[in-house]
Design an enzyme around this catalytic site. Structure first.
Site, PDB file in Angstrom:
ATOM      1  N   ASN A  29       0.800  -1.224   0.000  1.00  0.00           N
ATOM      2  CA  ASN A  29       0.000   0.000   0.000  1.00  0.00           C
ATOM      3  C   ASN A  29       0.834   1.276   0.000  1.00  0.00           C
ATOM      4  OD1 ASN A  29       0.236  -1.117   2.941  1.00  0.00           O
ATOM      5  ND2 ASN A  29       0.015   1.095   3.187  1.00  0.00           N
ATOM      6  N   ILE A  32       8.004   1.463  -1.852  1.00  0.00           N
ATOM      7  CA  ILE A  32       8.446   0.547  -2.903  1.00  0.00           C
ATOM      8  C   ILE A  32       7.404  -0.534  -3.160  1.00  0.00           C
ATOM      9  CG2 ILE A  32      10.153  -1.246  -3.426  1.00  0.00           C
ATOM     10  CD1 ILE A  32      12.227   0.580  -2.043  1.00  0.00           C
ATOM     11  N   GLY A  33       6.784  -1.021  -2.103  1.00  0.00           N
ATOM     12  CA  GLY A  33       5.768  -2.059  -2.262  1.00  0.00           C
ATOM     13  C   GLY A  33       4.622  -1.622  -3.152  1.00  0.00           C
ATOM     14  N   TYR A 181      17.772  -1.688  12.373  1.00  0.00           N
ATOM     15  CA  TYR A 181      17.050  -1.802  11.105  1.00  0.00           C
ATOM     16  C   TYR A 181      17.916  -2.534  10.073  1.00  0.00           C
ATOM     17  CZ  TYR A 181      15.141  -0.647   6.554  1.00  0.00           C
ATOM     18  OH  TYR A 181      14.661  -0.741   5.274  1.00  0.00           O
TER      19      TYR A 181
END
Length: 316
Positions: A29, A32-33, A181
């Site tokens: 949503n 990059i996705g 991360y």
């Protein structure tokens, strides 16, 4: 997936058809996705957005439909930070087979305070790695049901300079957001390679491919209102950076190629062509620390303990 010749030049703007395929994109949503989902939708495939927030997914789907005529796109609620919900999320896909999953969703925190998932796992490691690790276990029967299928894990260039601390995977001792991360994304990438080794060992038709987007900035990303609006000021101020990095639309290219290109093989690493930071997707040598099978095996065992599932227990 596509029947296009593996010898044909790859064109990021002229993708092969994939009309009968079903693809799941976690975190589809936003970022990059979103662009992975938009580009895959243009192939005629059914694209499912896995999203924690279905309201945001509806906005993303409307954006895709506005740009891709006849797009077959839908959403399922998927919260990778809640391991107990993943089996139900997979059941809600209501498909007989899955041609590819793009493990893209992720959490990146700048907050100096360490946070945890509801399962008591450090939030970035728990979501980015453990969530996808457990999701793979529940998806494996659907992936195995397709003639060929791919698990595409989206890592990060930030993982290149990190190393896993196998004695402190959840950053209990020395939590630093950026490092944690980077290590969570490194764990994802190590998992992607180890998954392929285990799939090959049992003769699976499922392949696992690892990709990274290089340097992908919001300021270089084309507008997709209301998801993302690029202002003139932001575009101008980011212009010098465009010599080295790119927008998130281009950051999606390695993942899209890993899903569609019949020339891509399991156990490969794909990223941007220019210094691994920008440009069209190409295969690149696996980074040395991604090839350490002893580290990968220990991470796998620890991940099984932390999630209570084993993706390798169900042959693909």
């Amino acid at each position: 997936m596509s029947s296009a010749s593996s010898t044909s030049p790859w064109n990021v703007r002229r993708l092969p058809r994939a009309d009968s395929s079903v693809f799941l994109v976690t975190g589809g949503n936003a970022g990059i996705g979103y662009f992975v989902a938009e580009q895959l939708s243009a192939t005629g495939a059914t694209v499912v957005l896995g999203s924690r927030n279905l309201t945001k997914a509806e906005v993303a789907m409307a954006s895709i439909r506005a740009r891709v005529v006849g797009a077959r796109v839908r959403a399922v609620q998927l919260d990778l930070a809640d391991l107990s919900s993943l089996q139900t999320a997979v059941e809600s896909l209501e498909v007989e087979g899955l041609n590819a999953v793009v493990h893209n969703a992720g959490v990146a925190l700048d907050d100096p305070s360490r946070r945890e998932t509801g399962d008591g796992r450090e939030l970035m490691f728990g979501t980015n790695h453990l969530g996808h690790f457990a999701l793979t276990r529940w998806l494996m029967p659907l992936l195995a049901a397709a003639p060929t299928a791919r698990v595409v894990t989206v890592g990060s260039f930030a993982a290149k300079s990190e190393r896993l601390d196998l004695n402190d995977l959840q950053s209990w001792k020395d939590y630093q957001p950026k490092r944690t991360y980077g290590r969570s994304k490194l764990a994802q990438m190590v998992f992607g390679f180890e998954l392929d080794r285990r799939l090959r060992a049992v003769g699976s038709t499922v392949a696992s491919v690892v990709v990274h987007p290089g340097g992908a900035l919001d300021s270089l990303t084309p507008s997709r209102a209301p998801l993302h609006v690029q202002t003139t000021g932001a575009r101008l101020s980011a212009a010098p950076a465009a010599l080295l990095v790119q927008g998130k639309n281009a950051g999606a290219w390695p993942a899209v190629r890993a899903v569609l290109d019949p020339a891509v093989r399991g156990g490969q690493l794909w990223g941007p062509r220019v210094f691994g930071l920008r440009g069209e997707p190409r295969r690149e040598p696996a980074w040395n620390h991604l090839a350490d099978t002893a580290v990968a095996a220990r991470l796998w065992d620890a991940s099984c303990d932390l999630t209570g599932v084993d993706p390798g227990a169900i042959p693909g």
